[in-house]
Design a protein around this motif. Structure first.
Motif, PDB file in Angstrom:
ATOM      1  N   PHE A 301      -4.369  24.566 -48.868  1.00 20.42           N
ATOM      2  CA  PHE A 301      -4.112  23.602 -49.938  1.00 20.42           C
ATOM      3  C   PHE A 301      -4.151  24.279 -51.303  1.00 20.42           C
ATOM      4  O   PHE A 301      -3.462  23.862 -52.236  1.00 20.42           O
ATOM      5  CB  PHE A 301      -5.131  22.462 -49.862  1.00 20.42           C
ATOM      6  N   GLY A 302      -4.961  25.323 -51.435  1.00 17.08           N
ATOM      7  CA  GLY A 302      -4.962  26.073 -52.684  1.00 17.08           C
ATOM      8  C   GLY A 302      -3.628  26.734 -52.939  1.00 17.08           C
ATOM      9  O   GLY A 302      -3.114  26.726 -54.067  1.00 17.08           O
ATOM     10  N   ALA A 303      -3.017  27.312 -51.891  1.00 15.23           N
ATOM     11  CA  ALA A 303      -1.713  27.954 -52.031  1.00 15.23           C
ATOM     12  C   ALA A 303      -0.626  26.930 -52.334  1.00 15.23           C
ATOM     13  O   ALA A 303       0.291  27.181 -53.130  1.00 15.23           O
ATOM     14  CB  ALA A 303      -1.377  28.737 -50.765  1.00 15.23           C
ATOM     15  N   ILE A 304      -0.704  25.757 -51.693  1.00 15.39           N
ATOM     16  CA  ILE A 304       0.268  24.698 -51.964  1.00 15.39           C
ATOM     17  C   ILE A 304       0.179  24.250 -53.422  1.00 15.39           C
ATOM     18  O   ILE A 304       1.201  24.040 -54.098  1.00 15.39           O
ATOM     19  CB  ILE A 304       0.035  23.509 -51.004  1.00 15.39           C
ATOM     20  N   VAL A 327      -4.667  13.976 -54.594  1.00 18.29           N
ATOM     21  CA  VAL A 327      -4.724  14.398 -53.199  1.00 18.29           C
ATOM     22  C   VAL A 327      -6.042  15.132 -52.989  1.00 18.29           C
ATOM     23  O   VAL A 327      -6.343  16.091 -53.701  1.00 18.29           O
ATOM     24  CB  VAL A 327      -3.542  15.313 -52.850  1.00 18.29           C
ATOM     25  N   THR A 328      -6.846  14.681 -52.036  1.00 15.24           N
ATOM     26  CA  THR A 328      -8.147  15.299 -51.775  1.00 15.24           C
ATOM     27  C   THR A 328      -8.347  15.433 -50.271  1.00 15.24           C
ATOM     28  O   THR A 328      -7.579  14.897 -49.472  1.00 15.24           O
ATOM     29  CB  THR A 328      -9.308  14.460 -52.346  1.00 15.24           C
ATOM     30  N   SER A 329      -9.397  16.145 -49.913  1.00 14.98           N
ATOM     31  CA  SER A 329      -9.818  16.165 -48.517  1.00 14.98           C
ATOM     32  C   SER A 329     -10.339  14.781 -48.144  1.00 14.98           C
ATOM     33  O   SER A 329     -10.501  13.911 -49.005  1.00 14.98           O
ATOM     34  CB  SER A 329     -10.904  17.216 -48.311  1.00 14.98           C
ATOM     35  N   THR A 330     -10.631  14.605 -46.883  1.00  9.93           N
ATOM     36  CA  THR A 330     -11.093  13.288 -46.426  1.00  9.93           C
ATOM     37  C   THR A 330     -12.605  13.200 -46.302  1.00  9.93           C
ATOM     38  O   THR A 330     -13.123  12.224 -45.772  1.00  9.93           O
ATOM     39  CB  THR A 330     -10.456  12.951 -45.065  1.00  9.93           C
ATOM     40  N   ASP A 331     -13.320  14.216 -46.766  1.00 12.04           N
ATOM     41  CA  ASP A 331     -14.777  14.155 -46.698  1.00 12.04           C
ATOM     42  C   ASP A 331     -15.370  14.886 -47.893  1.00 12.04           C
ATOM     43  O   ASP A 331     -14.660  15.501 -48.676  1.00 12.04           O
ATOM     44  CB  ASP A 331     -15.308  14.763 -45.395  1.00 12.04           C
ATOM     45  N   GLY A 332     -16.689  14.788 -48.034  1.00  8.89           N
ATOM     46  CA  GLY A 332     -17.385  15.441 -49.137  1.00  8.89           C
ATOM     47  C   GLY A 332     -18.392  16.457 -48.654  1.00  8.89           C
ATOM     48  O   GLY A 332     -19.452  16.624 -49.258  1.00  8.89           O
ATOM     49  N   LEU A 382     -23.382   4.720 -52.723  1.00 10.57           N
ATOM     50  CA  LEU A 382     -22.831   5.751 -53.598  1.00 10.57           C
ATOM     51  C   LEU A 382     -23.625   7.049 -53.528  1.00 10.57           C
ATOM     52  O   LEU A 382     -23.085   8.135 -53.751  1.00 10.57           O
ATOM     53  CB  LEU A 382     -22.785   5.251 -55.047  1.00 10.57           C
ATOM     54  N   ALA A 383     -24.907   6.955 -53.219  1.00 10.86           N
ATOM     55  CA  ALA A 383     -25.748   8.156 -53.176  1.00 10.86           C
ATOM     56  C   ALA A 383     -25.339   9.098 -52.054  1.00 10.86           C
ATOM     57  O   ALA A 383     -25.638  10.298 -52.114  1.00 10.86           O
ATOM     58  CB  ALA A 383     -27.218   7.763 -53.022  1.00 10.86           C
ATOM     59  N   VAL A 384     -24.657   8.582 -51.034  1.00 13.52           N
ATOM     60  CA  VAL A 384     -24.255   9.446 -49.914  1.00 13.52           C
ATOM     61  C   VAL A 384     -22.737   9.555 -49.798  1.00 13.52           C
ATOM     62  O   VAL A 384     -22.235  10.173 -48.857  1.00 13.52           O
ATOM     63  CB  VAL A 384     -24.838   8.919 -48.584  1.00 13.52           C
ATOM     64  N   SER A 385     -22.007   8.987 -50.748  1.00 13.80           N
ATOM     65  CA  SER A 385     -20.544   9.092 -50.756  1.00 13.80           C
ATOM     66  C   SER A 385     -20.168  10.264 -51.656  1.00 13.80           C
ATOM     67  O   SER A 385     -19.993  10.111 -52.863  1.00 13.80           O
ATOM     68  CB  SER A 385     -19.911   7.787 -51.261  1.00 13.80           C
ATOM     69  N   GLY A 386     -20.076  11.450 -51.065  1.00 16.50           N
ATOM     70  CA  GLY A 386     -19.906  12.674 -51.838  1.00 16.50           C
ATOM     71  C   GLY A 386     -18.489  12.880 -52.336  1.00 16.50           C
ATOM     72  O   GLY A 386     -17.507  12.492 -51.683  1.00 16.50           O
ATOM     73  N   ILE A 387     -18.363  13.487 -53.508  1.00 20.02           N
ATOM     74  CA  ILE A 387     -17.063  13.833 -54.089  1.00 20.02           C
ATOM     75  C   ILE A 387     -16.301  14.756 -53.142  1.00 20.02           C
ATOM     76  O   ILE A 387     -16.860  15.660 -52.532  1.00 20.02           O
ATOM     77  CB  ILE A 387     -17.263  14.476 -55.471  1.00 20.02           C
ATOM     78  N   HIS A 388     -15.000  14.519 -53.024  1.00 22.98           N
ATOM     79  CA  HIS A 388     -14.166  15.231 -52.069  1.00 22.98           C
ATOM     80  C   HIS A 388     -13.572  16.490 -52.698  1.00 22.98           C
ATOM     81  O   HIS A 388     -13.255  16.519 -53.890  1.00 22.98           O
ATOM     82  CB  HIS A 388     -13.025  14.328 -51.581  1.00 22.98           C
ATOM     83  N   ASP A 389     -13.375  17.499 -51.864  1.00 21.06           N
ATOM     84  CA  ASP A 389     -12.679  18.715 -52.244  1.00 21.06           C
ATOM     85  C   ASP A 389     -11.257  18.364 -52.706  1.00 21.06           C
ATOM     86  O   ASP A 389     -10.584  17.570 -52.025  1.00 21.06           O
ATOM     87  CB  ASP A 389     -12.632  19.628 -51.011  1.00 21.06           C
ATOM     88  N   PRO A 390     -10.767  18.865 -53.835  1.00 21.05           N
ATOM     89  CA  PRO A 390     -11.293  19.914 -54.715  1.00 21.05           C
ATOM     90  C   PRO A 390     -11.986  19.386 -55.967  1.00 21.05           C
ATOM     91  O   PRO A 390     -11.977  20.045 -57.005  1.00 21.05           O
ATOM     92  CB  PRO A 390     -10.007  20.655 -55.100  1.00 21.05           C
TER      93      PRO A 390
END
Length: 741
Positions: A301-304, A327-332, A382-390
């Motif tokens: 995804f970095g190359a894209i 566009v993000t990953s589906t997890d944190g 919200l405390a366990v809903s982590g920000i998604h990559d990137p």
């Protein structure tokens, strides 16, 4: 039926005196208290006096004033309480019935909007409403068929202008209160297509594109269908790209076109219902990096992302851009640790290794919480809903979601209420609460992302059009409007705001534009109540609000212009952080900036409380890899910090304190701190974006007239062969940029 003809009278209390408003009403006589309002420390009350009761009301006031014997159950003590609390009595004007925020009034008196009218619930209701509709129709208003009936109020909506109200005293005399109606996305999204065409055509006539300049939001998403009539003036065919030619540049998903509308025009309910011109300061280009969920499996995804950036820059190299990606990953699961994707975004933003001057600003969505079971647990989830990559990228502006949307249309599901309160974090958003403490505070700021409804009977949480943002549809031949939500929508709004700042100040670097977005942000009362109820705090309380809300909600007006009681100073500067000496690599430069306070004026103000806010933004060169956080293997190439002179320091003492802080950084020791800041020097040292505020007396601020920006450790300092090799870098000339607000 009780008469609707009469006189509306406004009573005003003296400053800081409570008005005994309940004593103004006389139910048996039909003398009704319509509303109570606050104006600063004054109380204002509006009373309706029916025709034929004016003499009674006049006698009532005279009785109060002359302290006569008890009348209608009112004792002399009550007379005194009422009379002492009245400063002014006048016939009610428009402002006496307006109980909404002053900013909710239309800018122009001839601008048509939907008004929410609150009528006294005079019985029988049907006759009362029929009379109101008849008079409103004669005055040229359009009245909605739907009404709400409460024990003492009937609420209806009608469309018209303030000039129509001023020209219809009989209609105006029927009101208890007047507010601006809260039109939601559900109203427009549920309209038949012919009505949507009419609304769109009206807005088209009011669009005012800026001259064809060089300012673009570059959307990296699912493509854009630019045939939509509201997008066509701002998106050219040549500006649509794709990373996979076989995919085409069109939007078959809908996501990209929805975000394009938000990035260009903002949330559409306000512009559609208004009559004011809408100036669009920028244009839009698109790179399709995704068709559907599941695409790009096995690809970097970095190359894209790098390829998408290269495509637009090769096609049009001279444009000033803000890159917007939802566009993000589906997890944190990264929990703040840099990934190859987030590190590539940091590298694209900084471009230190290129030897050129190509910094870029990326606006990223934080990623969403989409599980309805989690929404039901809001805000604890919200405390366990982590920000998604990137979203953990240091150099990017990461956007979370809050909401002001709490109104649910009758067309939506019955028995539903909004889960999040107005001004609170959206149930959709994600946070960095679960990250290790050393990683940056994310999101950086939050924007409107919509709300979620909860069915009180079924206990189900669900997405509703009323609680979503209205935007452009990717299938305009079927529907012109679509609903959007979550951090995707919030990031598109943020990209549009960021480009408005860049358009207004084209000389600003991306670092500076990012600083202004954060500098303009404030926590809402709901955020403060949830995470920092006293307005100040220490340690965990401050970490909690920063990792949930970032620095709060940005404000465009605050970012673009100084408010009436504040001064904004912008400093763009470069410094060379390290130097080569016989003893090794040492810290090189620190910059001192004199702050142009009106010192004499501040001294005159003396003990008046003032606030100083400082925001420092810079980009780092990333060095990813999980190597235990050692300085030699640090992720960041360098760090920058700021400090402000203390009241009792002279310039030389201040400089010695900064040198001590630099020495402590080199030795990994705890530097001396200035304890008067809200967040504090120790806590704010996260990432490449630093913002804090100091509150004290004007006299103390007068003596804090110098600000220092200085470097701290990073991996550049431990890589002399990298830093000072003429073939790979500028020998002794590597300079870093920063923007300070």
């Amino acid at each position: 039926m009780q008469s609707a003809i009469g006189l509306q009278v406004e009573f005003t209390s003296p400053q800081e005196v409570e008005l005994a408003a309940e004593s103004l009403a006389r139910d048996k006589q039909g003398i009704e208290l319509l509303n109570i309002r606050q104006r600063g420390t004054q109380t204002l009350a509006t009373v309706f006096v029916p025709e034929g009761k004016l003499d009674h009301f006049d006698r009532l006031l005279n009785d109060y004033a002359s302290f006569r014997k008890q009348t209608n159950g009112v004792t002399p003590q009550d007379h005194q309480k009422l009379i002492d609390a009245i400063e002014c009595v006048s016939v009610a004007a428009f402002d006496a019935l307006w109980t909404d925020a002053p900013t909710a009034l239309p800018v122009s008196e001839d601008e048509g909007i939907w008004w929410e009218v609150w009528l006294p619930a005079r019985k029988p209701h049907d006759q009362h409403l029929a009379e109101f509709r008849r008079i409103a129709d004669l005055a040229g208003f359009t009245v909605s068929e739907k009404t709400l009936i409460f024990p003492e109020r009937v609420v209806a909506q009608l469309h018209g202008t303030k000039l129509q109200w001023l020209a219809a005293p009989l209609l105006f005399g029927m009101l208890a209160e007047l507010r601006r109606a809260k039109t939601t996305a559900a109203f427009f999204a549920s309209q038949p297509r012919e009505q949507q065409v009419a609304w769109t055509a009206n807005l088209q006539q009011r669009l005012r594109p800026a001259p064809n300049g060089h300012h673009y939001v570059t959307l990296l998403d699912t493509g854009v269908n630019h045939g939509h009539p509201l997008l066509a003036p701002f998106v050219q065919t040549a500006d649509l790209h794709t990373v996979q030619p076989a995919w085409g540049v069109h939007d078959g998903n809908g996501h990209g076109t929805e975000l394009a509308g938000l990035a260009l025009l903002g949330e559409l309910t306000g512009p559609l219902e208004g009559q004011m011109e809408l100036r669009v300061t920028h244009r839009l280009e698109s790179v399709k990096v995704l068709r559907d969920e599941g695409d790009n499996q096995g690809e970097s995804f970095g190359a894209i992302t790098a390829e998408a950036v290269a495509r637009v820059e090769i096609a049009a190299p001279d444009r000033q851009r803000v890159f917007s990606m939802a566009v993000t990953s589906t997890d944190g699961r990264d929990r703040g640790r840099p990934s190859s994707w987030s590190a590539q975004i940091d590298r694209l933003a900084s471009e230190y290794t290129s030897g050129g001057d190509q910094q870029r600003l990326f606006v990223l969505s934080a990623g969403n919480t989409m599980d309805a079971q989690d929404w039901r647990l809001h805000p604890d989830h919200l405390a366990v809903s982590g920000i998604h990559d990137p979203g953990q990228a240091w150099n990017a502006l990461t956007i979370g979601a809050f909401t002001e949307m709490t109104t649910i249309e009758a067309a939506d599901l019955p028995h539903c209420s909004a889960i999040a309160a107005a001004g609170a974090l959206s149930p959709y958003t994600s946070t960095s609460v679960a990250w290790q403490d050393d990683w940056p505070f994310k999101p950086d700021v939050v924007m409107e992302g919509g709300n979620v409804g909860l069915d009180s009977r079924m206990g189900l949480a669900t997405r509703l059009p009323s609680l979503s943002l209205l935007t452009t549809s990717h299938l305009p031949h079927e529907d012109l409007f679509a609903c959007s939500w979550a951090t995707s929508a919030a990031s598109a709004l943020a990209a549009g705001m960021t480009m408005k700042i860049s358009t207004a100040y084209p000389e600003f670097w991306p670092e500076t534009t990012r600083a202004l977005m954060v500098h303009s942000a404030r926590w809402t009362p709901a955020m403060l109540q949830a995470y920092l109820p006293s307005g100040r705090g220490k340690g965990n309380a401050l970490r909690n609000i920063l990792r949930h809300c970032g620095y709060g909600v940005p404000n465009l007006e605050r970012a673009l212009y100084s408010a009436s009681n504040s001064l904004t100073l912008i400093v763009q500067d470069e410094l060379q952080p390290y130097k080569k000496t016989p003893e090794g690599i040492k810290t090189n430069e620190m910059h001192m900036h004199d702050l142009p306070w009106p010192r004499e004026m501040l001294m005159v103000l003396g003990e008046v409380e003032v606030t100083l806010r400082v925001t420092l933004s810079y980009f780092i060169e990333p060095n990813p890899g999980d190597r235990a956080g050692l300085d030699k293997y640090a992720y960041q190439s360098h760090g920058l910090r700021f400090a402000v002179k203390r009241p009792l320091e002279d310039n030389s003492t201040f400089a010695r304190r900064i040198n001590a802080a630099i020495d402590a950084s080199e030795k990994r020791a705890t530097p001396p701190t200035d304890e008067d800041w809200l967040i504090g020097e120790r806590l704010r040292t996260r990432g490449s974006l630093v913002s804090d505020s100091w509150t004290g007396t004007a006299a103390d601020l007068a003596s804090r007239g110098q600000l220092a920006v200085f470097p701290i450790n990073g991996w550049w300092r431990t890589r002399p062969s990298y830093l000072f090799n003429v073939e790979t870098h500028w020998d002794m000339e590597l300079r870093v940029k920063s923007g300070v607000a």
